[in-house]
Scaffold this motif. Structure first.
Motif, PDB file in Angstrom:
ATOM      1  N   PRO A  11       0.848  -1.187   0.000  1.00  0.00           N
ATOM      2  CA  PRO A  11       0.000   0.000   0.000  1.00  0.00           C
ATOM      3  C   PRO A  11       0.891   1.247   0.000  1.00  0.00           C
ATOM      4  O   PRO A  11       1.996   1.220   0.553  1.00  0.00           O
ATOM      5  CB  PRO A  11      -0.782  -0.124   1.313  1.00  0.00           C
ATOM      6  CG  PRO A  11       0.042  -0.992   2.184  1.00  0.00           C
ATOM      7  CD  PRO A  11       0.901  -1.845   1.311  1.00  0.00           C
ATOM      8  N   PRO A  12       0.419   2.341  -0.601  1.00  0.00           N
ATOM      9  CA  PRO A  12       1.269   3.533  -0.709  1.00  0.00           C
ATOM     10  C   PRO A  12       1.308   4.314   0.604  1.00  0.00           C
ATOM     11  O   PRO A  12       0.746   5.395   0.723  1.00  0.00           O
ATOM     12  CB  PRO A  12       0.605   4.331  -1.831  1.00  0.00           C
ATOM     13  CG  PRO A  12      -0.824   3.923  -1.790  1.00  0.00           C
ATOM     14  CD  PRO A  12      -0.855   2.499  -1.324  1.00  0.00           C
ATOM     15  N   PHE A  13       1.937   3.733   1.612  1.00  0.00           N
ATOM     16  CA  PHE A  13       1.978   4.353   2.928  1.00  0.00           C
ATOM     17  C   PHE A  13       3.301   5.058   3.130  1.00  0.00           C
ATOM     18  O   PHE A  13       4.364   4.546   2.736  1.00  0.00           O
ATOM     19  CB  PHE A  13       1.830   3.286   4.027  1.00  0.00           C
ATOM     20  CG  PHE A  13       0.436   2.745   4.158  1.00  0.00           C
ATOM     21  CD1 PHE A  13       0.179   1.703   5.031  1.00  0.00           C
ATOM     22  CD2 PHE A  13      -0.620   3.266   3.441  1.00  0.00           C
ATOM     23  CE1 PHE A  13      -1.102   1.188   5.179  1.00  0.00           C
ATOM     24  CE2 PHE A  13      -1.902   2.757   3.572  1.00  0.00           C
ATOM     25  CZ  PHE A  13      -2.148   1.706   4.445  1.00  0.00           C
ATOM     26  N   THR A  14       3.254   6.199   3.825  1.00  0.00           N
ATOM     27  CA  THR A  14       4.493   6.895   4.149  1.00  0.00           C
ATOM     28  C   THR A  14       5.275   6.145   5.210  1.00  0.00           C
ATOM     29  O   THR A  14       6.478   6.311   5.334  1.00  0.00           O
ATOM     30  CB  THR A  14       4.193   8.309   4.658  1.00  0.00           C
ATOM     31  OG1 THR A  14       3.151   8.206   5.652  1.00  0.00           O
ATOM     32  CG2 THR A  14       3.714   9.190   3.532  1.00  0.00           C
ATOM     33  N   SER A  15       4.598   5.297   5.967  1.00  0.00           N
ATOM     34  CA  SER A  15       5.287   4.579   7.036  1.00  0.00           C
ATOM     35  C   SER A  15       6.102   3.403   6.514  1.00  0.00           C
ATOM     36  O   SER A  15       6.865   2.792   7.247  1.00  0.00           O
ATOM     37  CB  SER A  15       4.257   4.066   8.057  1.00  0.00           C
ATOM     38  OG  SER A  15       3.243   3.354   7.369  1.00  0.00           O
ATOM     39  N   ILE A  16       5.912   3.076   5.261  1.00  0.00           N
ATOM     40  CA  ILE A  16       6.648   1.927   4.701  1.00  0.00           C
ATOM     41  C   ILE A  16       7.824   2.448   3.903  1.00  0.00           C
ATOM     42  O   ILE A  16       7.672   3.238   2.984  1.00  0.00           O
ATOM     43  CB  ILE A  16       5.729   1.081   3.794  1.00  0.00           C
ATOM     44  CG1 ILE A  16       4.564   0.499   4.607  1.00  0.00           C
ATOM     45  CG2 ILE A  16       6.526  -0.048   3.165  1.00  0.00           C
ATOM     46  CD1 ILE A  16       3.632  -0.338   3.774  1.00  0.00           C
ATOM     47  N   ASP A  17       8.999   1.989   4.271  1.00  0.00           N
ATOM     48  CA  ASP A  17      10.205   2.390   3.563  1.00  0.00           C
ATOM     49  C   ASP A  17      10.545   1.295   2.556  1.00  0.00           C
ATOM     50  O   ASP A  17      10.924   0.193   2.955  1.00  0.00           O
ATOM     51  CB  ASP A  17      11.346   2.554   4.566  1.00  0.00           C
ATOM     52  CG  ASP A  17      12.578   3.124   3.909  1.00  0.00           C
ATOM     53  OD1 ASP A  17      13.506   3.506   4.625  1.00  0.00           O
ATOM     54  OD2 ASP A  17      12.611   3.170   2.642  1.00  0.00           O
ATOM     55  N   PRO A  18      10.417   1.581   1.256  1.00  0.00           N
ATOM     56  CA  PRO A  18      10.627   0.516   0.276  1.00  0.00           C
ATOM     57  C   PRO A  18      12.017  -0.119   0.377  1.00  0.00           C
ATOM     58  O   PRO A  18      12.167  -1.308   0.156  1.00  0.00           O
ATOM     59  CB  PRO A  18      10.458   1.224  -1.068  1.00  0.00           C
ATOM     60  CG  PRO A  18       9.708   2.473  -0.771  1.00  0.00           C
ATOM     61  CD  PRO A  18      10.056   2.854   0.627  1.00  0.00           C
ATOM     62  N   ASP A  19      13.022   0.677   0.789  1.00  0.00           N
ATOM     63  CA  ASP A  19      14.367   0.105   0.825  1.00  0.00           C
ATOM     64  C   ASP A  19      14.520  -0.894   1.949  1.00  0.00           C
ATOM     65  O   ASP A  19      15.410  -1.736   1.907  1.00  0.00           O
ATOM     66  CB  ASP A  19      15.397   1.232   1.005  1.00  0.00           C
ATOM     67  CG  ASP A  19      15.280   2.251  -0.118  1.00  0.00           C
ATOM     68  OD1 ASP A  19      15.408   3.462   0.146  1.00  0.00           O
ATOM     69  OD2 ASP A  19      15.040   1.801  -1.255  1.00  0.00           O
ATOM     70  N   THR A  38       8.401   2.220  -6.108  1.00  0.00           N
ATOM     71  CA  THR A  38       8.735   3.471  -5.442  1.00  0.00           C
ATOM     72  C   THR A  38       7.898   4.601  -6.028  1.00  0.00           C
ATOM     73  O   THR A  38       7.314   4.459  -7.108  1.00  0.00           O
ATOM     74  CB  THR A  38      10.216   3.796  -5.634  1.00  0.00           C
ATOM     75  OG1 THR A  38      10.450   3.891  -7.051  1.00  0.00           O
ATOM     76  CG2 THR A  38      11.093   2.723  -5.036  1.00  0.00           C
ATOM     77  N   GLN A  39       7.869   5.720  -5.320  1.00  0.00           N
ATOM     78  CA  GLN A  39       7.108   6.877  -5.797  1.00  0.00           C
ATOM     79  C   GLN A  39       7.649   7.357  -7.128  1.00  0.00           C
ATOM     80  O   GLN A  39       6.899   7.785  -8.004  1.00  0.00           O
ATOM     81  CB  GLN A  39       7.177   8.013  -4.771  1.00  0.00           C
ATOM     82  CG  GLN A  39       6.430   7.704  -3.502  1.00  0.00           C
ATOM     83  CD  GLN A  39       6.015   8.981  -2.789  1.00  0.00           C
ATOM     84  OE1 GLN A  39       5.578   9.938  -3.419  1.00  0.00           O
ATOM     85  NE2 GLN A  39       6.149   8.986  -1.476  1.00  0.00           N
ATOM     86  N   ASP A  40       8.939   7.229  -7.276  1.00  0.00           N
ATOM     87  CA  ASP A  40       9.566   7.651  -8.513  1.00  0.00           C
ATOM     88  C   ASP A  40       9.054   6.837  -9.688  1.00  0.00           C
ATOM     89  O   ASP A  40       8.737   7.363 -10.761  1.00  0.00           O
ATOM     90  CB  ASP A  40      11.086   7.476  -8.366  1.00  0.00           C
ATOM     91  CG  ASP A  40      11.802   8.215  -9.449  1.00  0.00           C
ATOM     92  OD1 ASP A  40      12.595   7.582 -10.162  1.00  0.00           O
ATOM     93  OD2 ASP A  40      11.551   9.433  -9.597  1.00  0.00           O
ATOM     94  N   MET A  41       8.951   5.517  -9.471  1.00  0.00           N
ATOM     95  CA  MET A  41       8.458   4.650 -10.536  1.00  0.00           C
ATOM     96  C   MET A  41       7.037   5.037 -10.909  1.00  0.00           C
ATOM     97  O   MET A  41       6.666   5.047 -12.080  1.00  0.00           O
ATOM     98  CB  MET A  41       8.473   3.188 -10.074  1.00  0.00           C
ATOM     99  CG  MET A  41       9.818   2.537 -10.093  1.00  0.00           C
ATOM    100  SD  MET A  41       9.768   0.944  -9.258  1.00  0.00           S
ATOM    101  CE  MET A  41       8.920  -0.035 -10.459  1.00  0.00           C
ATOM    102  N   MET A  42       6.212   5.345  -9.882  1.00  0.00           N
ATOM    103  CA  MET A  42       4.832   5.688 -10.167  1.00  0.00           C
ATOM    104  C   MET A  42       4.750   6.965 -10.984  1.00  0.00           C
ATOM    105  O   MET A  42       3.865   7.114 -11.822  1.00  0.00           O
ATOM    106  CB  MET A  42       4.065   5.899  -8.846  1.00  0.00           C
ATOM    107  CG  MET A  42       3.767   4.631  -8.081  1.00  0.00           C
ATOM    108  SD  MET A  42       2.717   3.504  -9.001  1.00  0.00           S
ATOM    109  CE  MET A  42       1.177   4.405  -9.022  1.00  0.00           C
ATOM    110  N   GLU A  43       5.672   7.901 -10.710  1.00  0.00           N
ATOM    111  CA  GLU A  43       5.577   9.172 -11.441  1.00  0.00           C
ATOM    112  C   GLU A  43       5.933   9.019 -12.897  1.00  0.00           C
ATOM    113  O   GLU A  43       5.405   9.721 -13.749  1.00  0.00           O
ATOM    114  CB  GLU A  43       6.508  10.195 -10.797  1.00  0.00           C
ATOM    115  CG  GLU A  43       5.860  10.994  -9.701  1.00  0.00           C
ATOM    116  CD  GLU A  43       6.875  11.881  -9.027  1.00  0.00           C
ATOM    117  OE1 GLU A  43       7.548  12.642  -9.747  1.00  0.00           O
ATOM    118  OE2 GLU A  43       6.996  11.805  -7.802  1.00  0.00           O
TER     119      GLU A  43
END
Lengths: 319, 318, 416
Positions: free
Chosen positions: C358-366, C384-389
């Motif tokens: 889920p696109p949560f700020t609490s989750i760090d993809p790394d 990542t957010q970058d990929m989504m953009e």
């Protein structure tokens, strides 16, 4: 006076073609039709009217923005655009429905013939050589009716998986070097699946008829010098013709609409006509196309059905 | 055997150390081939092979519903986990399958109660009613019998989502309407067959003795039709509990999907032995219904018929 | 001898005459019977812009969200209509316990099937999980109700900012939807049969490699199937309306299915790939992560691999949660959405069952690999957010384009 009137009424009833049952019995004219009325109304609304809606949807339009089907109930406003489009997908230059239709024809023909040959053999054996075990045979013949078609094909599917018993058995008999994936879209699997599912419907009418053939007729044939094969060909087979016809109709016609056998045992490579309808009805905006496909199928099946009904009517009348 | 068939040459039984000469062996087979009343071995093995082919897969499927692992084809030991063990996925604990069982029973019970009276009344009326309208109704009824089910399913789906959009919502009500429409031709055919063999003498006798038409139908005709009506109840129940084509199109959510549809969806996806368990459950309920039908039938007709009762009941399945 | 019900010519003429008089009345009656509701009542603007990632769209407010002080329905049944196997059963039972209700979970296997059932009125759920490409249509058909933002505080607390300020490109101002998960679409493969180098070299062509004949799986979903085929053929517009592009994509898919014995599945990745039935599969990132739970005993997770283009954009997307206008328990539905957006609940749902982040700020993809949530071999599946953009996203097609797409899909499904 009253008695004479009653007698006159009876005589008049006897003379009129409708409303009279047989000699001497008096029923009101509306009596028997009222028995049949509820079911007739039911069928009229939920069967005949349903088909009219199918036609209206097929010859109707689609809302251009949201692609919902808009049925058109007045025949003079029917538009044949979608219908001719669907037809062109069968016979036109880019006819990509045609392979599915041809495949259906081939599978159904092959499966029906196999059902007939195998089924007749089993029915013949059980009816003539059943003997003491006839009760057991009867139960075994009828049991597939009580086991759902779905369960039987599903059971069959479990056996055909790569680690299933069929592959194990064939490898044990050294017929195949490594497991074959029977479920990846082979016509053989689908045809055998159809036979597996429908053969009980073929066996039972034929068995019923063969059982009723008088043994004396066969012995008469034998006494007159016919060999067993000749007796079969010239006595048994003609007597069982009606049953063969009934069995073929009960087996072949529903098979044309079968899509679940292919869903469970095949893939898009072996897609049948029923799959075309099923895929279409589940996609948005495809209402008229689904309606057209249904109409085409009904028209194609109506002829054999009408023929069957005429022959049964004649047979019943001659009986 | 006539004299012509007796072989005049001496035929010795082969002793322990010798096989019969070839001429004798072929003569035995030729004798078997020439015997006009021989038991056909080819057909016999075909028949037994058919029975094995027909029933073994189902038995294996039932057995595998008790498998200890996820596989439907490799046996990993006996366990009841797919029936009652697994708290989420077993047949009796998974709430989705729970609902499905009830929906199956509900649909087939109500269909049976609607279709058989409708069909029986129709058969009785049709048999006595002469006319072209009768022939038309008869034709339509037979049409609904041989029609592929998907056509009826699609037609009813389009009907309920277009013309009757606000009258009939898809769901259990629509499913029952669809099932009854599909099943009503079964009782018609069975009862008509029986009516043909009964004839009209009994009712006529009743009416000569003073019964009104309704009384004669109720007290003479219907009891005579008991075997056919019972067979219809059993057949319609068994057939509708297994139906999945019509009810799938007319369903409106997971709570209106009967067990048959769940089995179908699972079989196309990733079936576990819980699906085997569900299918076995359906099979068991059908068998119980049939056996119940036979028992009730024998009880009801205990005065009239002998042990031909079961055979007659079974004959109606054809 | 004539049969008794043979028609004479006079009877025939009489009958046809009467039928000809009576029949036209029937359609008129039918047309009058079909209530006006069968024609869509929503007013549509003369021009409706199709939302695209670079052309965000703000959906009109049709109807009002429910008032904030609506009481939570007691003892109700919440109807959820979602992809199959897409919410953890434990999450559902936690919600049932917390709010003293029952959850009825109906599943669909393709977005098109779901749309068909919802617009036909066959299914009237309380919570519905469509895709971004259909939300415009649903709103203009008055099938979705606007959300009350006050009832979903977890959205602004936990979710990536881009989804609520200014909002996603398909629903600016998040009037009708919240995001459920983010995902990427790539190629999953068995690392014991395909090496990582081969996968990186092959890319999309991995699915068209004759070496894997008979062991290829492709999604039984029109947008994903045709979209990826377009990318494989070198195109860049995954929502193309160009007939040539679509035809080429269709031909590629047909070649995969008939020439290379591929299968169309919807769960081939998380069920059959771990079982070994398939070697390569078109896969959503979450399906590949979830596959680890279906591995047979004794097989490690390093047998699963996932490829997604690293140096150029690939297919990405997200699923959304919405509330239809036909919802019986809209207040409870809002609570359900808020519940799923809870940081702990959402994370557990992802980590223990779905595999979709889920696109949560609490989750760090790394950190996901280090936490053990995602197997090391599947580190490329993290979104990542970058990929989504920058990625390609499947969006709503114009009617003309959709005609071409569905026609191509018909042909594919007919096995031509």
């Amino acid at each position: 006076m009253p008695d004479e009137e009653l007698l006159l009424k009876k005589a008049r009833r006897k003379a009129s073609p409708e409303g009279a049952v047989e000699s001497g019995v008096w029923y009101p004219r509306w009596y028997w039709p009222s028995f049949a009325a509820p079911a007739t109304i039911w069928i009229a609304i939920l069967f005949v009217l349903a088909f009219y809606v199918v036609i209206s949807v097929a010859f109707g339009t689609v809302d251009p923005l949201f692609r919902n089907p808009l049925p058109v109930y007045e025949p003079w406003w029917w538009s044949g655009a979608t219908f001719s489009d669907v037809l062109s997908k069968f016979v036109g230059s880019d006819a990509f429905f045609l392979p599915a239709a041809m495949r259906t024809l081939i599978y159904v023909a092959a499966a029906s013939v196999l059902c007939l040959v195998l089924g007749y053999g089993v029915a013949y054996y059980v009816s003539r050589y059943g003997g003491r075990r006839k009760g057991l045979f009867l139960v075994l013949l009828i049991s597939p009716f009580w086991i759902s078609y779905l369960m039987r094909v599903y059971a069959w599917q479990s056996l055909l998986t790569e680690d299933g018993f069929i592959n194990d058995g064939l490898r044990f008999l050294h017929l195949i070097p490594h497991p074959v994936n029977w479920l990846d879209g082979r016509p053989t699997t689908v045809i055998l699946g159809l036979v597996y599912g429908y053969i009980p419907y073929m066996i039972l009418p034929i068995y019923g008829q063969l059982d009723r053939i008088n043994q004396d007729l066969l012995e008469a044939g034998r006494d007159l010098g016919a060999s067993p094969i000749q007796t079969f060909w010239r006595v048994t087979l003609p007597l069982s013709r009606q049953a063969i016809l009934a069995g073929m109709v009960i087996v072949t016609l529903p098979m044309f609409g079968d899509y679940y056998t292919n869903d469970l045992l095949g893939s898009t490579k072996t897609a049948m006509y029923g799959n075309l309808i099923d895929t279409t009805i589940n996609s948005p905006g495809h209402g008229p196309q689904a309606g057209s496909l249904v109409i085409i199928l009904v028209v194609l099946l109506a002829l054999p059905m009408a023929y069957y009904l005429r022959t049964t009517k004649r047979a019943v009348e001659s009986a | 055997m006539t004299d012509a068939n007796v072989d005049l040459r001496v035929v010795r039984r082969p002793g322990p150390a010798e096989t019969p000469p070839r001429s004798v062996r072929t003569r035995r087979t030729t004798r078997w081939r020439k015997d006009p009343w021989r038991k056909p071995r080819l057909l016999g093995s075909l028949t037994w092979g058919y029975f094995a082919w027909s029933t073994l897969p189902v038995i294996i499927a039932v057995v595998f519903s008790f498998n200890n692992g996820r596989s439907r084809s490799s046996w990993q030991g006996f366990s009841m986990r797919w029936w009652t063990g697994d708290p989420y996925n077993s047949l009796f604990h998974d709430p989705a399958l729970h609902d499905a069982i009830f929906q199956s029973l509900r649909l087939s019970g109500l269909t049976m109660l609607l279709a058989v009276p409708l069909g029986t009344a129709f058969a009785i009326g049709l048999d006595r009613w002469r006319g072209r309208a009768a022939a038309g109704a008869n034709f339509t009824m037979l049409l609904s019998f041989v029609m592929p089910e998907i056509i009826l399913g699609v037609a009813l789906f389009l009907l309920f989502t277009n013309l009757f959009k606000n009258l009939v919502h898809l769901g259990t009500f629509a499913q029952i309407l669809g099932l009854v429409t599909y099943q009503v031709s079964y009782p018609v055919i069975i009862v008509r067959a029986r009516l043909l063999s009964i004839g009209k003498e009994y009712e006529e006798a009743a009416m000569d003795l003073g019964a009104s038409p309704t009384q004669s139908v109720r007290r003479v005709l219907l009891p005579l039709l008991f075997p056919a009506i019972f067979a219809s109840f059993a057949l319609v129940f068994a057939d509708s509990i297994d139906d999945f084509v019509t009810v799938r199109y007319l369903s409106s959510g997971a709570n209106t999907e009967p067990l048959s549809v769940k089995i179908y969806s699972a079989a196309r996806a990733s079936p576990t032995p819980a699906v085997n368990a569900a299918a076995t459950f359906l099979l068991a309920s059908t068998l119980i219904a049939i056996i119940l039908g036979i028992v009730v039938y024998r009880f009801v007709t205990r005065g009239q018929r002998s042990d031909m009762a079961t055979k007659e009941f079974v004959h109606f399945q054809m | 001898m004539r049969q008794p019900n043979w028609m004479s010519r006079r009877q025939f003429m009489g009958r046809t005459g009467r039928a000809a008089l009576a029949l036209p009345c029937l359609p008129a009656i039918l047309a009058a019977c079909s209530k006006p509701g069968s024609v869509p009542t929503g007013t549509t603007p003369s021009v409706r812009f199709l939302a695209r990632p670079d052309k965000p769209v703000s959906l009109p407010l049709r109807g009002q969200p429910i008032p904030t002080d609506t009481p939570i329905e007691k003892g109700a049944t919440l109807f959820v209509y979602n992809w199959a196997d897409y919410i953890w059963k434990k999450t559902i039972s936690e919600f049932e316990q917390k709010f003293d209700c029952r959850v009825e979970y109906t599943s669909f296997t393709s977005l098109e099937e779901a749309l068909q059932k919802i617009t036909a009125g066959a299914i009237r759920p309380d919570v519905y999980f469509p895709g971004p490409s259909y939300i415009g249509r649903l709103v203009y058909q008055d099938m979705l109700q606007p959300l009350n933002h006050d009832l979903i505080p977890n959205m602004t607390q936990n979710v990536w900012t881009t989804f609520w300020d200014p909002g996603p490109w398909y629903d600016q101002g998040w009037r009708y939807s919240v995001p459920y998960t983010v995902l990427s679409t790539g190629v999953a493969y068995r690392r014991d049969r395909v090496s990582d180098e081969q996968a990186a070299a092959g890319g999309y062509d991995l699915l068209w490699d004759p070496a894997y004949n008979g062991k290829i799986s492709y999604y039984d979903s029109m947008p994903d199937a045709i979209g990826m085929a377009i990318l494989r053929n070198g195109g860049t517009d995954v929502n193309s309306g160009d007939p040539k592009t679509i035809d080429a994509a269709r031909d590629a898919i047909l070649e995969l299915l008939t020439g290379l014995d591929g299968r169309l599945t919807y769960n081939g990745v998380y069920v059959k790939l771990p079982a070994g039935e398939f070697t390569v599969a078109q896969a959503w990132s979450g399906d590949t992560v979830a596959a680890q739970y279906y591995l047979p005993k004794g097989t490690g997770t390093d047998v699963l691999g996932y490829w997604h283009p690293q140096d150029r954009p690939g297919l990405v997307g997200n699923d959304i949660i919405s509330i239809p206008t036909s919802a019986q328990s809209p207040r409870l539905a809002h609570e359900f959405i808020n519940f799923l957006l809870d940081a702990k609940v959402g994370f557990e749902n992802f980590a223990y069952w779905t595999g979709y982040m889920p696109p949560f700020t609490s989750i760090d993809p790394d950190k996901l690999v280090a936490q053990g949530v995602i197997p090391k071999s599947l580190s490329t599946s993290v979104v990542t957010q970058d990929m989504m953009e920058h990625g390609y996203q499947l969006a709503e097609l114009s009617p003309a384009a959709e005609d071409l797409w569905t026609s191509a899909w018909d042909q594919i499904k007919a096995g031509a």
